[in-house]
Design an enzyme around this catalytic site. Structure first.
Site, PDB file in Angstrom:
ATOM      1  N   THR A 182       0.863  -1.182   0.000  1.00 54.26           N
ATOM      2  CA  THR A 182       0.000   0.000   0.000  1.00 54.26           C
ATOM      3  C   THR A 182       0.903   1.236   0.000  1.00 54.26           C
ATOM      4  O   THR A 182       2.120   1.121   0.036  1.00 54.26           O
ATOM      5  CB  THR A 182      -0.856   0.063   1.274  1.00 54.26           C
ATOM      6  OG1 THR A 182      -0.001   0.369   2.389  1.00 54.26           O
ATOM      7  CG2 THR A 182      -1.553  -1.259   1.536  1.00 54.26           C
TER       8      THR A 182
ATOM      9  N   ASP B 137       8.360  13.105  -3.685  1.00 55.45           N
ATOM     10  CA  ASP B 137       8.624  11.678  -3.832  1.00 55.45           C
ATOM     11  C   ASP B 137      10.119  11.419  -4.065  1.00 55.45           C
ATOM     12  O   ASP B 137      10.706  10.516  -3.483  1.00 55.45           O
ATOM     13  CB  ASP B 137       7.790  11.129  -4.996  1.00 55.45           C
ATOM     14  CG  ASP B 137       7.856   9.629  -5.053  1.00 55.45           C
ATOM     15  OD1 ASP B 137       7.541   9.001  -4.025  1.00 55.45           O
ATOM     16  OD2 ASP B 137       8.247   9.090  -6.103  1.00 55.45           O
TER      17      ASP B 137
ATOM     18  N   LYS C 248      13.099   9.590  -1.717  1.00 53.62           N
ATOM     19  CA  LYS C 248      14.001   8.526  -2.195  1.00 53.62           C
ATOM     20  C   LYS C 248      15.460   8.844  -1.890  1.00 53.62           C
ATOM     21  O   LYS C 248      16.209   7.988  -1.430  1.00 53.62           O
ATOM     22  CB  LYS C 248      13.810   8.319  -3.707  1.00 53.62           C
ATOM     23  CG  LYS C 248      12.475   7.669  -4.027  1.00 53.62           C
ATOM     24  CD  LYS C 248      12.256   7.580  -5.524  1.00 53.62           C
ATOM     25  CE  LYS C 248      10.916   6.937  -5.830  1.00 53.62           C
ATOM     26  NZ  LYS C 248      10.538   7.084  -7.230  1.00 53.62           N
TER      27      LYS C 248
ATOM     28  N   GLY D   8       6.388   1.276 -12.555  1.00 50.93           N
ATOM     29  CA  GLY D   8       5.509   0.317 -13.218  1.00 50.93           C
ATOM     30  C   GLY D   8       5.199  -0.843 -12.292  1.00 50.93           C
ATOM     31  O   GLY D   8       6.034  -1.253 -11.481  1.00 50.93           O
TER      32      GLY D   8
END
Ligand code: ADP
Ligand code: ASP
Ligand code: MG
Length: 814
Positions: free
Chosen positions: A554, A677, A681, A796
């Site tokens: 999730t 985002d 990272k 993806g």
């Protein structure tokens, strides 16, 4: 002459009794047969229950008595096609006597051990009579001989000791003149010198058969039961257990003493010195090979022969600083227990002699405590020792094997695999002969412990992984499909038995201890139990399976908030959810610490670059002593997609919409386009490089228009993209004018991290980055000029799922 014994299940129904009769018929063609039988399965328990009910003035005993009658009558009818009237008449007389005995117990409110033995004797008396009479009706040469006339014991009711001199003589005398081919004798029951009815202890029919076999010095004793031999461990608790073909008397004795119920422990004793082999066979599968227990175990090379367990154990701990000086301390302790007839199953004493631990049957715990505290009353009053500590709900598990002494590291393996699975060990005992290593653990951990140890010592080639997946959207669904497809390959090539034991989405959840059937998991999930995050955690925890891994697919903050709970239960965590690793530094550190402490993985490779091995590579560089000097990276598949497709012929809004539609952005595209985002990272990479950093420490130069940055909702945000097209075209035009490409770049330099949109010239490795690809360049002490580069698709569902899959397999290869 052959001696056979058939247990409770073997004579538990008309169908099974017919099997028994067929076996006896075959055997008796060539030999005379003595056949010991147990009570019909479950009857001994029912007799004891009726006795307890009567004693407690519970009128329900009458119904229990009726039930006992019905079970026997039904068997007689079925065996004799309703022609069993004469048998029924005789059995009815016996059952009346049983009823009178129970009435007596009810009246006097008392069930002494002596009466209890009289009561349970009905079970074997009835079964042996019914079987013998049925065989007679079928014209077979059979008699029923009451073993109470042969086996003579002391008056130690419920577990009487045999007087072998008299018993052997009785048996030899009787059979020397007996001429019938088949003799049926009731197991378990006996008589004292005084003519009182006694029994040989629960499960004692095996023992009866061994006593007869030894007295007559027969060639072989056969114990027929409901499983195909003595198994590597209890087959009811471990699916992978398998029958042991050959085992020594000592090993069989140890296994049965430590709970392998298939053989009553004293059974070995009479046949051992005479070298009579015991063959364990399955009445329900007569052709199965079974187990031979004998001295002829020359091929015995495997160090561990079996694993057994005894439930309902209480641990008594006696400790105190004054214990060293007390003379005859152990003698007094054991004498006290012996006077109370309490059997000690396990003893451990630390060499400092400050404490001693005893494992006993839980039912004896209160009695033991009172008696021991009374014995050491003075020492307790003087504070030399503490009152005895009693712990309950425990079990003993034991590894057994004659050859363990010749192999090193067995106990190390045993305890480390238990430890890895969060099974707490309360006490350990290892006999000097090293035939047995036993440990006391929580009763609730027994199944997991047996499965863990069985895997370790008997299936060492395959490792079972149990995954519990939450979130089966785009990526989760792909992951389940990949697991389904690869299961066979993993088993055959990597010896990993990967099972999905739990699945949930935001509405429902399903569990299956044996692994969910993945061919129709969607249908199962749609009709599954209602799920909450907490109930999925509870379900996972209560299955208590070894090598459990929680997989978070999730992007949910609350799910990430549960990782610590999972890790504390020794359940590993694999996540593509970035929140835990990019939230507060203390939380990230805590999760890392818990993973180390509980020796379970916390893996999140897909947090950066989807399936690309970025975090793993970084970890390997650091573990091997390298130092990161800087990281330059394009880490947003979504932003790369956007800037690779945006130009003066397309519209910024359309390109972002398309990226969202193809699943390359977070559900809220602002998280990608604001740079948050990417910042998360690079933060994770900085932390994994050993830096103490938080999200606020990362400098973020936004490229969005002011209106875009300030928008309140996703819809508003999309509208600003339309309104501010000119702003975005300007960014493009500026880069184009310099012959550059726009890339969203993350950097870590000298302990400082930043994210920003940059114009990349044509000679830079980032220039040609296509589609949704990511690229990471690690400059390290070992790679100072030419960086180590990892490049490939960085977004993806399929590649993210495969990254999660790789993390799961990493756990299996540990
Ligand atoms: P019977 O009624 O034939 O005497 P038991 O119930 O006394 O049978 O013993 C057989 C049972 O022992 C099996 O059904 C199995 O559940 C249990 N058992 C426990 N440990 C083992 C083991 N290591 N191998 C085989 N059976 C075992
Ligand atoms: N019927 C007895 C019991 O249940 C003895 C036996 O089955 O071996 O314990
Ligand atoms: Mg038995």
């Amino acid at each position: 002459m052959k001696v056979l014994k058939f247990g409770g299940t073997s004579v538990g129904s008309a169908k099974n009794i017919n099997n028994v009769i067929n076996i006896l018929e075959n055997y008796s063609k060539n030999d005379s047969i003595i056949c010991t039988v147990s009570a019909v399965g479950g009857i001994t328990d029912k007799l004891l229950l009726a006795g307890k009910q009567a004693q407690n003035k519970d009128i329900e005993y009458i119904n229990t008595c009726h039930l006992i009658k019905d079970i026997h009558f039904e068997i007689i009818d079925e065996l004799n096609s309703n022609n069993g009237k004469s048998i029924i008449e005789q059995v009815a007389i016996e059952l009346n006597a049983l009823k009178s005995l129970l009435d007596g117990i009810y009246l006097i409110n008392e069930l002494s051990p002596k009466t209890s033995d009289k009561l349970v004797s009905f079970g074997e008396l009835l079964s042996s009579f019914i079987i013998a009479e049925t065989m007679k009706h079928r014209g077979m040469p059979v008699v029923c001989k009451n073993s109470q006339e042969l086996i003579i014991t002391n008056s130690n009711f419920t577990k009487a000791e045999v007087n072998y001199n008299i018993t052997n003589k009785n048996i030899q005398d009787y059979f020397s003149s007996a001429s019938q081919k088949i003799t049926i004798i009731p197991g378990f029951i006996s008589k004292s010198h005084l003519g009182e009815q006694t029994t040989l202890g629960r499960g004692g029919s095996d023992f009866t058969a061994a006593i007869v076999a030894a007295a007559l010095k027969v060639q072989q004793l056969e114990i027929w039961t409901d499983v195909s031999g003595m198994f590597t461990t209890n087959p009811k608790l471990v699916k992978q257990a398998y029958p042991i073909e050959k085992i020594s008397y000592q090993e069989a004795m140890e296994l049965s003493h430590f709970g392998a119920k298939v053989l009553y422990p004293p059974t070995v004793q009479p046949v051992l010195s005479l070298n009579i082999p015991i063959h364990i066979k399955n009445t329900l599968e007569p052709d199965a090979v079974g187990t031979i227990i004998s001295n002829d175990d020359t091929n015995n090379t495997s160090p561990v022969k079996g694993i057994s367990n005894i439930s309902n154990i209480a641990l008594l701990t006696l400790q105190g600083s004054g214990m060293i000086g007390i003379p005859g301390f152990s003698k007094r302790l054991f004498e006290t227990l012996s006077q109370e007839k309490i059997n000690v199953i396990l003893i451990t004493q630390a060499s400092s002699e400050h404490s001693i631990c005893l494992g006993i049957d839980e039912n004896d715990a209160e009695l033991a405590k009172t008696a021991i505290d009374a014995t050491f009353e003075n020492e307790i009053a003087l504070n030399k020792i503490d009152p005895i500590i009693v712990e309950k709900d425990l079990s003993i598990i034991a590894l057994v094997g004659d050859n363990m002494k010749n192999h090193q590291g067995i106990s190390g393996k045993m305890f480390s695999s238990l430890g890895k699975n969060n099974i707490n060990i309360r006490a350990i005992a290892q006999g000097a002969s090293e035939k047995n290593i036993s440990a006391v653990i929580l009763q609730s951990d027994v199944k997991k412990a047996l499965n863990t140890l069985h895997e370790q010592f008997f299936e060492s080639k395959t490792k079972q992984l149990n995954v519990f997946i939450t979130g089966v959207g785009n990526v989760g669904e792909k992951l389940v499909e990949q697991i389904k497809q690869q299961r066979k390959y993993l088993k055959e090539n990597l010896k990993i038995n990967l099972r999905v034991a739990g699945l949930s989405n935001s509405r429902n959840m399903i569990f299956n201890e044996e692994g969910i059937d993945l061919s129709n998991w969607k249908e199962q999930l749609a009709t599954g139990e209602k799920a909450t995050l907490e109930s999925f955690f509870e379900g996972t925890k209560s299955l208590n399976l070894r090598n459990s891994i929680f997989v978070d697919v999730t992007a949910n903050k609350d799910v990430a908030g549960l990782y610590a709970q999972y890790l504390r239960q020794s359940i590993g965590v694999v996540a593509c959810n970035k929140i835990a690793c990019s939230s507060d530094y203390e939380n990230y550190k805590l999760l890392k610490r818990l993973s180390l402490k509980y020796n379970v993985p916390f893996l999140f490779e897909t947090n950066v670059g989807a399936g690309l091995p970025i975090i793993d590579t970084l970890g390997n560089l650091i573990a091997s002593g390298d130092k990161i000097t800087s990281i330059h990276a394009v880490l947003s598949g979504s932003l790369n997609f956007v800037f690779n497709n945006f130009n003066d012929t397309t519209k910024f809004y359309d390109v972002v919409k398309q990226a969202a539609k193809e699943g390359y952005t977070e559900p809220d595209p602002r998280i990608d386009l604001s740079g948050v985002d990417v910042a998360r990272k690079i933060l994770i990479l900085a932390r994994e490089s050993g830096m103490d950093m938080n999200l606020e420490d990362i400098s973020n130069t936004p490229f969005l228009s002011d209106a875009g940055l300030e928008s309140d909702s996703v819809d508003d945000f999309y509208q600003t993209l339309i309104d501010d097209e000119a702003h975005y075209q300007k960014l493009y035009a500026s880069a184009k004018a310099k012959g550059c490409q726009l890339k969203y770049v993350a950097q870590l330099n000298n302990g400082k991290a930043s994210v920003s949109l940059q114009e990349i010239p044509s000679d830079h490795p980032f220039y040609n980055l296509k589609g949704k690809d990511n690229i990471v360049m690690f400059y390290t002490q070992r790679y100072p000029e030419q960086p180590m580069i990892i490049k490939g698709a960085g977004a993806g569902a399929e590649v993210t799922a495969s990254g999660l899959f790789a993390d799961i397999i990493r756990v299996g290869n540990d």
